[in-house]
Design an enzyme around this catalytic site. Structure first.
Site, PDB file in Angstrom:
ATOM      1  N   GLU A  62       0.808  -1.228   0.000  1.00 19.81           N
ATOM      2  CA  GLU A  62       0.000   0.000   0.000  1.00 19.81           C
ATOM      3  C   GLU A  62       0.838   1.273   0.000  1.00 19.81           C
ATOM      4  O   GLU A  62       0.417   2.301  -0.535  1.00 19.81           O
ATOM      5  CB  GLU A  62      -0.955   0.016   1.194  1.00 19.81           C
ATOM      6  N   PHE A  98     -11.382  -6.446  14.071  1.00 21.85           N
ATOM      7  CA  PHE A  98     -10.369  -6.954  13.160  1.00 21.85           C
ATOM      8  C   PHE A  98     -10.044  -5.906  12.098  1.00 21.85           C
ATOM      9  O   PHE A  98     -10.951  -5.338  11.482  1.00 21.85           O
ATOM     10  CB  PHE A  98     -10.859  -8.252  12.493  1.00 21.85           C
ATOM     11  N   GLN A  99      -8.785  -5.665  11.896  1.00 22.31           N
ATOM     12  CA  GLN A  99      -8.281  -4.683  10.931  1.00 22.31           C
ATOM     13  C   GLN A  99      -8.847  -3.278  11.170  1.00 22.31           C
ATOM     14  O   GLN A  99      -9.051  -2.515  10.232  1.00 22.31           O
ATOM     15  CB  GLN A  99      -8.528  -5.144   9.493  1.00 22.31           C
ATOM     16  N   LYS A 156     -17.469   0.549   6.272  1.00 28.90           N
ATOM     17  CA  LYS A 156     -17.931  -0.474   5.333  1.00 28.90           C
ATOM     18  C   LYS A 156     -19.441  -0.426   5.137  1.00 28.90           C
ATOM     19  O   LYS A 156     -19.936  -0.568   4.017  1.00 28.90           O
ATOM     20  CB  LYS A 156     -17.494  -1.849   5.840  1.00 28.90           C
ATOM     21  N   MET A 198      24.761   7.342   1.194  1.00 23.65           N
ATOM     22  CA  MET A 198      24.781   8.645   1.843  1.00 23.65           C
ATOM     23  C   MET A 198      25.047   8.488   3.328  1.00 23.65           C
ATOM     24  O   MET A 198      25.772   9.286   3.935  1.00 23.65           O
ATOM     25  CB  MET A 198      23.468   9.393   1.589  1.00 23.65           C
TER      26      MET A 198
END
Lengths: 186, 596
Positions: B70, B132-133, B182, B495
């Protein structure tokens, strides 16, 4: 020095978090923050006391304006304004001290709002200085519990904030709002 | 109410009222904003939206690019937005999907890139239950967004979508996230898109004051040693042309920030290239010696100013800036011109006297000849050094007719690209300047390529940054994108290693990095690839990459311990810089040593 800022914002869930989160993230030093309803339904009003120099105060104002839900911000430090704080102070009492405590309260035009055998609650309203000094007087008696609201501010008469968008102007450090002291004729 | 300046692409869609599910509303809103491509990854809480997407994908109205992580959805939306100038959109699920986005959102927000992120959220009845999530996405992303929303009521959804695009696009661009429960996606409601936006607290386009422009012009007209410091704002406001007119009319040299790269062509005699930490010595000396510094669309980042109290100490400072809060944040200017450069520059230009500033320009040329970096490149080298690779890449891309976009990652190669690639116009270089996000280049290059399939897009990354997001090679292949990839592979997090060498007594802790065989890796994704170990191979391999239809990966196995110079140590003033080592001390060169 201390700056007094007033901000108006849309009364939405999380808006206080947006403002306080921004202040924390940008490492501004806020002495007090108070939030309440305003005269307009759906608009909340916040009063900030910011500790810092004029550049810090200028940045706080500008960064507050960038928060989308904040509709207006005013620095009222140099305006004639009524600055107040409310404190509730529970002081331990004995039959011997109760009278003296009540006398102090009266001098400060504070009220006794709760009383029982062991203690009483003093309600003080005034500038922070005044509340501070009453607290110092009461401290030797034993302060059991205390709560303070933080500063709220309302400008006097014509000093009222216009709540309009700031005119774009030539920025000069010296031109940003500064000065010292808060106008309070009391 | 502020009026929209940048109209979304004409959509021609019905503005309602229409009856839709929340899921459909998401896509219908995107269509009305002119969005045709989204970058995303599905999951439980965003499933209804994905299900509804089927019908929009079937007739080609919206194309969904499936990412492999993501974070890359946000970087791709960012690359897409930088390449097009319009909003990039990413869509992911709740919880881990949304928290994975954060780095990408912060990257875009720091660099003023318009991105709208849509995230699924658990149903409203589960909010706050540690379902959940579930994660507090609005809370987590608030500090890295221009604004964000949690939608718990379908009645709010259309307006929120419209506001999100408006806020992302208008004024100084930025990131807006919309977190949608949702159950809201599943419900049916009335959709309309003809709202008037009413955001009294949002001031995207402050009106400039003519007095401020006049005061700025007066300062500049009196100047003997003027300098322009041009930032990303020039590109964002599309005012490169006006800047060039100003520069040529008044004979003012220009230093750019990293994101301002190409604001005027770097071949222009008055272009001094990038200033700051890895800017050339003459650019930084110019900043320190000028008497009027006109900063345009930039925010005095610490990488450009070095030690603040000694920055441009001899100069009066004029600050042209759209975002009021940037004025006085790091540098208090003598004159501030707050407003859109597209308005303030055209107002400024006629008030500026025609000048040459010959003495000043001659001085700068003299300083410049002391650092004739061109020499570094032209000499034959026995070992493969990164500046040589970058300059050859420029030669190779210079010959193409196509639009060239170079996307760099973060680190040494990023600075070499900025120093040795010659950028002809703004928007040619996409890079994570503010946040400095390793792993940015590959997904951002992919996003840029999605926006313009005909462009020649080069992803230039180090072996460290490339390994952070290399899983997107699969996305490149799935989308059949002709992205060209150059890995500047020196076996170190270069770097960081350079800092360890200079500031930490050469203790290389955690910086040696193993790479896979990139040619084999590319093969696994069915991407043609080549390895380059010697300078003599560079040109032919670049040719091969350009001749290949589709993607191509080059593993440039460069000399390991090469440093980026010049360098301003953190906390030092920009003219106290570490110069390139003297001839004879430079590793990686043979034969005649150039005179630096």
């Amino acid at each position: 020095m201390q700056y007094t800022l007033v901000a108006w914002m849309r009364d939405k869930p999380g808006v206080l978090n947006r403002v306080s989160g921004m202040l924390r993230r940008r490492n501004f030093n806020i002495d007090s923050l108070q939030v309440s309803h305003s005269e307009t339904p759906g608009i909340s009003r916040m009063t900030f006391v910011v500790d810092g120099d004029e550049r810090v105060a200028d940045q706080v104002v500008k960064q507050l304006r960038k928060v989308v839900d904040v509709t207006a911000v005013e620095d009222i430090t140099n305006r004639l304004a009524i600055l107040r704080e409310l404190a509730l102070i529970r002081v331990r009492t004995t039959p011997a001290t109760r009278g003296e405590i009540m006398q102090f309260a009266e001098i400060y035009r504070a009220q006794i709002v709760d009383v029982n055998a062991e203690n009483l609650v003093v309600q003080a309203v005034g500038t922070e200085d005044k509340v501070d000094s009453l607290i110092e007087l009461l401290r030797p008696f034993g302060i059991e519990e205390m709560v303070r609201t933080g500063r709220v501010a309302l400008c006097r008469g014509d000093e009222r904030p216009k709540r309009t968008k700031p005119a774009t102007s030539i920025f000069k450090a010296a031109a940003s709002l500064n000065g010292s002291g808060h106008g309070d004729p009391e | 109410m502020a009026l929209a300046k940048r109209e979304p692409a004409a959509s021609g869609y019905d503005l309602g009222p229409l009856e839709f599910t929340g899921s459909q509303m998401i896509w219908e809103a995107l269509l009305r904003e002119g969005v045709k491509i989204v970058f995303g990854h599905p999951g439980g809480a965003i499933l209804p939206a994905y299900d509804a997407l089927a019908e929009y994908e079937a007739d080609g109205r919206i194309h969904h690019v499936l990412v492999r992580h993501e974070q890359c959805a946000a970087h791709m939306a960012d690359g897409f937005a930088r390449a097009t100038g319009d909003v990039g959109v990413c869509i992911v699920t709740s919880g881990p999907g949304a928290t994975n986005l954060v780095t990408g959102l912060a990257t875009a927000q720091m660099d003023s890139v318009p991105v709208v992120a849509i995230t699924g959220q658990v149903p409203t009845n589960l909010l706050g239950t540690d379902a959940f999530q579930e994660s507090d996405v609005v809370g987590v992303t608030q500090p890295v967004c221009k604004h964000n929303y949690l939608v718990t009521d379908i009645a709010e959804l259309p307006l929120v979508m419209k506001e999100a695009f408006y806020i992302a696009r208008e004024g100084r661009p930025g990131v807006v996230l919309v977190d949608i429960c949702k159950d809201v996606q599943i419900e049916t409601g009335i959709f309309r898109y003809d709202f008037e936006i009413n955001l009294p607290g949002f001031e995207p386009w402050p009106e400039y004051s003519p007095e401020s422009v006049q005061a700025a012009a007066e300062l500049l007209n009196e100047s003997e040693r003027p300098l322009i410091l041009a930032g990303h704002g020039i590109h964002l406001s599309n005012t490169s042309e006006e800047l060039l007119q100003l520069v040529e009319k008044a004979g003012i040299p220009v230093v750019t920030t990293l994101l301002g790269t190409g604001n005027i062509p770097e071949t222009h005699p008055l272009s001094l290239g990038m200033g700051g930490m890895h800017g050339e010595a003459f650019a930084n000396r110019a900043v320190q010696a000028c008497d009027v510094l006109v900063a345009m669309g930039m925010r005095f980042d610490d990488r450009i100013t070095g030690r603040l109290d000694r920055f441009a100490a001899k100069a009066k400072i004029v600050h042209f800036e759209l975002d009021r809060a940037e004025v006085g944040k790091n540098i208090v200017p003598d004159v501030a011109v707050i407003g859109d450069l597209a308005e303030t520059l055209p107002a400024f230009l006629p008030q500026i006297k025609e000048r040459r500033h010959q003495e000043w320009v001659d001085t700068l040329s003299e300083w410049r000849s002391e650092t004739d970096e061109a020499d570094i490149i032209q000499f034959e080298v026995e070992e493969l050094i990164p500046p040589f690779v970058i300059r050859q890449l420029w030669h190779a891309t210079e010959q193409t007719e196509k639009r060239v976009i170079v996307v760099t990652d973060v680190g040494q190669h990023q600075m070499w690209e900025s120093q040795y690639y010659i950028h002809e116009h703004a928007g040619m270089l996409l890079t994570s300047g503010g946040l400095g996000t390793m792993g940015y280049a590959l997904p951002a290059a992919l996003g840029a390529q999605m926006s313009d399939p005909d462009a020649l897009v080069w992803c230039v990354a180090g072996d460290g940054g490339f390994q952070m997001t290399l899983q997107e090679l699969a996305t490149i292949q799935q989308e059949k994108l002709p992205v060209k990839i150059a890995i500047i592979n020196n076996g170190f997090l270069g770097m960081v290693r350079q800092w360890q060498q200079i500031f930490y007594d050469k203790r290389y802790v955690g910086t040696p990095i193993l790479s896979p065989d990139y040619v084999k890796l590319a093969e696994a994704y069915d991407i043609p690839a080549a390895v380059v170990r010697h300078p003599s191979e560079v040109v032919s391999v670049l040719e091969q990459a350009h001749k290949t239809d589709g993607p191509f990966l080059v593993d440039f196995q460069v000399k390991e311990e090469v440093n980026v110079y010049p360098m301003v140590a953190p906390g030092a003033a920009v003219d106290e810089l570490i110069r390139r080592p003297k001839p004879g001390y430079v590793q990686g060169y043979s034969g005649v040593q150039p005179s630096w």
